[in-house]
Design a protein around this motif. Sequence first.
Motif: not given
Length: 217
Positions: A76-77, A80, A83
């Motif tokens: 997830n890091k 993020a 993106r």
Amino acid sequence: MDDFDLLDAWQQGDLKAGQTIVRRHYGSIFRFFFAKVDDPTCEDLTQTTFETLCDRRGGFRRGSGLKAFIFGIARNKLLAHLRAKRRHQARFDPLLDSCCGPAQYQTLTSLLAGHREQLLLASAVAKLPLDDQVIIELHDYEGLGRNELAEVFDVPPGTAASRLRRARIRLVQMVDDLAQDPPFTAIARDSLDTCMRHIRDRMDTCLRDRIDARGGI
């Protein structure tokens, strides 16, 4: 103490238990980010992954391994970060988009200089869509099984197993696409598992050198 006992102690305020968890898993998480982002970002994302683990430790479910839980945070890091880099461009899709660029390829070239077969395979892995790359690396580098992979990607175990099979098929095709020498391509395909272990070992050596240069974690 195992991860469960350490996590229990950490939840009760034992900072040394938390530090032990970080030392135990730091190398794997650093390796996860290695060659996907530049060096300073690799360090930063590794650090923030453990900071988030500290903040979210109450959300850990004992039915899954702590290692898979941490990798889920790390993924997830990374998403993020990728993106955020795109800003006004099309949204980064880990099922379609690769994070391999000139800087990442240079990192692989420096790490695997003189090892043509390993460089070919590492380059092929890096050019896959990100989630293909991640699922192959977590299986081959970290030994995660389908239940743990399902935890990382938040999908059913059967879906994780299917994704891994498809990713490995695409990896073989990518090796074929990148190689210019057909006999060499066949050698690279046949020794895929051995090459992956050698790449992991070289990453580990690089990591140990960096930690030693800093005086430890």
